[in-house]
Every structure is written in structure tokens, then in C-alpha cells.
Design an enzyme around this catalytic site. Structure first.
Site, PDB file in Angstrom:
ATOM      1  N   CYS A  79     -13.461  11.413 -25.298  1.00 32.82           N
ATOM      2  CA  CYS A  79     -13.208  10.973 -26.969  1.00 32.82           C
ATOM      3  C   CYS A  79     -14.366  11.396 -27.569  1.00 32.82           C
ATOM      4  O   CYS A  79     -14.663  12.528 -27.936  1.00 32.82           O
ATOM      5  CB  CYS A  79     -12.949   9.260 -26.869  1.00 32.82           C
ATOM      6  SG  CYS A  79     -12.126   8.944 -28.434  1.00 32.82           S
ATOM      7  N   HIS A 167      -8.538   8.494 -23.432  1.00 29.46           N
ATOM      8  CA  HIS A 167      -9.250   7.708 -22.510  1.00 29.46           C
ATOM      9  C   HIS A 167      -8.590   7.614 -21.123  1.00 29.46           C
ATOM     10  O   HIS A 167      -7.642   6.779 -20.908  1.00 29.46           O
ATOM     11  CB  HIS A 167      -9.325   6.406 -23.015  1.00 29.46           C
ATOM     12  CG  HIS A 167     -10.162   6.221 -24.082  1.00 29.46           C
ATOM     13  ND1 HIS A 167     -11.520   5.982 -24.179  1.00 29.46           N
ATOM     14  CD2 HIS A 167     -10.152   6.513 -25.680  1.00 29.46           C
ATOM     15  CE1 HIS A 167     -12.176   6.050 -25.487  1.00 29.46           C
ATOM     16  NE2 HIS A 167     -11.222   6.279 -26.348  1.00 29.46           N
ATOM     17  N   GLU A 169      -9.793   6.049 -18.689  1.00 30.90           N
ATOM     18  CA  GLU A 169     -10.255   4.991 -18.006  1.00 30.90           C
ATOM     19  C   GLU A 169      -9.408   3.725 -18.272  1.00 30.90           C
ATOM     20  O   GLU A 169      -9.399   2.665 -17.508  1.00 30.90           O
ATOM     21  CB  GLU A 169     -11.664   4.590 -18.387  1.00 30.90           C
ATOM     22  CG  GLU A 169     -11.774   4.143 -19.874  1.00 30.90           C
ATOM     23  CD  GLU A 169     -11.962   5.302 -20.940  1.00 30.90           C
ATOM     24  OE1 GLU A 169     -12.543   4.975 -21.963  1.00 30.90           O
ATOM     25  OE2 GLU A 169     -11.561   6.669 -20.408  1.00 30.90           O
TER      26      GLU A 169
END
Length: 510
Positions: A79, A167, A169
Site C-alpha cells: 500500500c 493488503h 495481511e
């Protein structure tokens, strides 16, 4: 420790989740602020740049020196990290024409790129940015797009540098873990050796070298963290570990005697200290949550200082500090990542106390602590115990603390937790507790009007305490518990159930 992964934090709310996903791959990683990276990078095999609430186009944009990283070590920008690499390396970042938040699907995937191996067109990803990369950095090729984001992923030719504007994660990115594994294992060649057994062996060896024949005093709470910390220290220094379990007067009902009994047979040298009156005196008249936390922390330190003087040549104070304690107590970037609350076991000791601090679990998340405990043979009953805050019931009693309020909440909490066990719900909940609210409400008991306290029940499910969702407990259970509390606990005439998630609401009310 070799084969580390370095995560440079630019203040993203998701930075800790990057660490969690990397650890799930059995790879050790550390989070460091972007403006204070390690001087020696030799032990790091890969680097990840986190997201950020800042815009790379802003005057206050985080601007680290990557001269010792980019092109020299495998590098992944996530990002803001991806936009940073574009903006400062001859690309262009501008304001996006469409909102790029939430779920999106990959519409273009370079199937020949190792970074995206196992990721197909249509894979869901999670976006969270208002800027977008309009022109890729020099020497980059596009490897992924979504319907709205043309440059969703890219690679710099001639070096192992990658950028993605989504993202990986967060759980919403379906193949996020696969992407991280591709980058760290297949591209960077990081060994997946971060296991509970390896942690125990390494930590015990480090503790032996650090402590030698020194004596350590450890504050036990009866919870998972302090017990696992004590077990690790015991493995390292044996009889030189002196454990103290303090009754601060803010424990659950009968917890003081139960915990002391629990430690019998574990081989630990444990001494019980009843300092409840001392804590309650320090809290008298205090209503502010931070003031209460700090008062409890101060008295804890004073009690340990007193006890340490009874242990000849004690040099260390052991603590069960874990990674979320550190993350929530100290801003990772000196600004963007806000301090959420102070923890009584984070931040060092006062000058008058001569003990040094040793924290064997400082870099572990809660679920990792449990796995380490299991690898050392600790009982599942102990490891499955719900987390309980260091300040105890003081931060579950909103407002000032009195002995009577503690008594009321202990009874309410006992009914709630016992009920969860009886109904087979305890192990389905990550943490549960009751809050005593500074609210009196009108009620009717028999033919009489009452004006008594309201209590809130809270039960959440979580992995590491960084995020949490409320648990949808059966209505029949809540009805039974509510009736038991109102009928059996004098001073309470109303029970409510908290259905807030974290974020935005923290697990504890204070």
C-alpha cells in the site's frame, strides 16, 4: 537470530497483522519504526514496507533512507510502501478518481511471475487507500490489476523489489498468505524455522547467557503469559527464580487461593503476598482510567521492590510482557501509530528500583505464547485460560474503586464465567468478563422499587487481541445468567450485553 524479516512501520493500523501473517509462516519478523531502523541489517533476509495513514504526496510523508535495502535485499512495499517506491523512484502517485477501499478482485495476474504463483484472476484482495499509482517506478513492470486499480502490483526488473497496493495481511485478501509465502520463502529464501520448540531452545540459551547465576524475581498472575515466562526462566536458571503472586484485591472471586494451589506441583518457587489493602488505598477516589492503571503499576513496583529486598542478591525482575502490550503502549512511529493505553508492565522501572527487567515473551503474540507453553508440557486447562488484565477488576469498574464495588463485580463475574463453563461455552470464547457501570437504574423487585447498579457482560473471539468480535452467545444462556446475577448479587438490578467489536471498541472498557 538469523533469517529475520524486517517490517518498517509507517503507522498503518495493519502493521501488526503483517507480523502475524509472517509468523504464521514459521518465519521470525520484527517491527521497527521507519525513522529508526536497525543499524545492522546483516541478519535480515527480507524487508517489508507497511501501509500508512499518510499520503506520499504530503509534506509530512514518512521518507526513510532505503539505500542499504532497495536492490540489495528482497523488498516488498505494501500500500503506502508500494506508493512510496513509485513516488520516490521516478514513478507518479496521484489522487484516485474512485474510492479504493474494501474488497476488490484481481482482473489481471501475471501467471509467470513467481511472486503471484498460486494466485488466479478473480482472487479477492483488500484495498485501503485514497491515492493510486498512476505511473510505475523506473524499470518496473505491472504484474497485477483490479477493475479500478490498474497498477495493483508491480515488480522492478533486475532486483527483487515488489509493490502491491492491496493488503495481503488481512483475512479479506484470500491469497494474501500465499503471496507473502511466495515473497519470503520462494523469492527471499527465508527458512521457516520459527517454531515453538525452536523458540524455547533459543530463549532458554539466551536467558542462561544473560542471567548466569543471577537471581530473578517474577510476578505471577495465574495467567498464561506470566506462567509461560516463569516456566522458561525456570528452565534457564532453576532455583534462582523467585516467583511472587500478589493479591491486589482486584482479582476474580477466590482467585488468590486457587492460583496458589494451581502452581503446586509445577516445581516453581512461589510466594503469595496479600497486598489488597495497599492497592485499594492507592486507588481511593481515583476515577480516571489512566490514573488507575498507573497507580496499580506503581504499587506493583513498590510491592516487588519490598519483596526483592527479602531475596538476597536479586538483580532482575521478570515480566510476562507480550508483543501487543508493547505495540499498544508505545507509538511505533513516534506519531502515526497512536498509543492506545498504558500497560503496567511496559515502560521500565523507576530510578529507585535497582532491578533490571527481563521479558522472555516480549516479541510473542498471545497465540504464540500458548503454543510455546504447550511445547513445554503445560496443561491445556492453564493454557486455555482467558486473558485477564493486569490491573484486574479496576478497569472493569468504571469510575472510582471501593471494596463494595469489587465485591459486587466479583460475584457477577463468577456467575458469568461459571455459566460459560457449565454451558460448554468457555473454550469457544477468547475472553469474557463483566463491567460495573457508574449507572444506577430503576427496577422493581417484589413490590418494592429499587435503584441499583447496572452491569455489562462482554465476550469476544480473537486470535491475538489486536482485533476482536463479540460472541453471539445463546439467548437462553444470557437469560439464565441475567436472572442469576439479579437474583443473587445484592446491588444489581440490570444486566446488558456488549455487542461492540474491536476496533473501534477495545476489549476492556477502560
Amino acid at each position: 537470530m538469523q533469517n529475520n524479516v524486517l517490517i518498517l512501520d509507517f503507522g498503518s493500523q495493519y502493521t501488526q497483522l503483517i507480523a502475524r501473517r509472517v509468523r504464521e509462516l514459521n518465519i521470525y519478523c520484527e517491527i521497527k519504526p521507519f525513522n529508526n531502523p536497525p543499524k545492522d541489517l546483516s541478519s535480515y533476509k527480507a524487508v517489508i514496507l507497511s501501509g500508512s495513514p499518510h499520503s506520499v504526496r504530503g509534506e509530512d510523508a514518512p521518507h526513510p533512507d532505503l539505500s542499504e535495502i532497495k536492490g540489495k535485499k528482497p523488498l516488498l512495499g505494501v500500500c503506502y510502501g508500494a506508493q512510496y517506491l513509485a513516488h520516490f523512484y521516478d514513478g507518479e502517485v496521484g489522487q484516485s478518481n474512485t474510492r479504493e477501499y474494501g474488497r476488490a478482485k484481481l482482473s489481471v495476474v501475471d501467471e509467470g511471475e513467481l511472486f503471484l504463483e498460486g494466485v488466479s484472476v478473480g482472487s479477492q484482495v483488500w484495498m485501503s487507500h485514497s491515492d493510486t499509482i498512476k505511473k510505475l517506478p523506473a524499470g518496473a513492470k505491472r504484474i497485477a490489476s483490479t477493475h479500478d486499480v490498474e497498477n495493483a502490483g508491480y515488480k522492478l526488473e533486475g532486483e527483487e523489489t515488489y509493490g502491491i497496493q492491496f493488503h495481503p495481511e488481512v483475512y479479506h485478501s484470500t491469497d494474501g498468505k500465499q503471496i507473502l509465502e511466495n515473497f519470503l520463502v520462494k523469492i527471499a529464501g527465508v527458512a521457516q524455522t520459527w517454531t515453538p520448540d525452536a523458540f524455547v531452545d533459543t530463549t532458554v540459551a539466551d536467558l542462561k547467557a544473560k542471567l548466569n547465576d543471577d537471581r530473578v524475581i517474577l510476578g505471577l498472575s495465574g495467567g498464561v503469559d506470566s506462567t509461560v515466562a516463569a516456566t522458561l526462566l525456570h528452565k534457564a536458571i532453576g532455583k534462582n527464580l523467585y516467583c511472587i503472586f500478589v493479591n491486589n484485591g482486584l482479582l476474580r472471586k477466590d482467585e488468590y487461593t486457587q492460583v496458589l494451589k494451581q502452581y503446586e506441583g509445577m516445581g516453581l518457587n512461589v510466594k503469595g503476598v496479600d497486598a489488597s489493602a495497599r492497592f485499594l488505598e492507592a486507588l481511593e477516589g481515583e476515577s480516571d482510567p489512566e490514573t488507575k492503571r498507573k497507580a496499580i503499576g506503581r504499587v506493583f513496583v513498590e510491592v516487588f521492590d519490598d519483596e526483592s529486598k527479602l531475596v538476597e542478591n536479586a538483580k532482575w525482575l521478570g515480566q510476562g510482557t507480550i508483543y501487543p502490550d508493547v505495540i499498544e503502549s508505545v507509538s511505533a512511529t513516534g506519531g502515526p501509530s497512536a498509543t492506545i493505553k498504558s500497560h503496567h508492565n511496559v515502560g521500565g522501572l523507576p530510578d529507585y528500583m535497582t532491578l533490571q527487567v527481563v521479558e522472555p515473551l516480549r516479541m510473542l503474540f498471545k497465540d504464540e505464547v500458548r503454543r510455546v507453553g504447550a511445547s513445554m508440557g503445560l496443561s491445556q486447562e492453564l493454557l486455555g485460560r482467558h486473558p485477564f488484565p493486569g490491573p484486574g477488576l479496576a478497569i472493569r469498574i468504571l469510575g472510582d474503586i471501593t471494596a463494595e464495588k469489587v465485591r459486587i463485580l466479583q460475584e457477577v463475574d463468577h456467575i458469568f464465567i461459571s455459566g460459560l463453563r457449565e454451558w460448554g461455552l468457555y473454550d469457544k470464547v477468547w475472553q469474557a468478563g463483566a463491567m460495573l457501570l457508574p449507572v444506577n437504574s430503576v427496577g422493581v423487585m417484589g413490590d418494592e422499587r429499587t435503584y441499583e447498579k447496572c452491569v455489562a457482560l462482554r465476550a469476544v473471539e480473537s486470535t491475538d487481541g489486536m482485533t476482536a468480535d463479540w460472541v453471539n452467545l445463546p439467548y437462553e444462556f444470557l437469560q439464565k445468567v441475567s436472572n442469576d446475577i439479579i437474583n443473587k448479587v445484592k446491588g444489581v438490578n440490570r444486566v446488558v450485553y456488549d455487542i461492540s467489536s474491536k476496533p473501534p471498541a477495545t476489549i476492556e472498557w477502560e
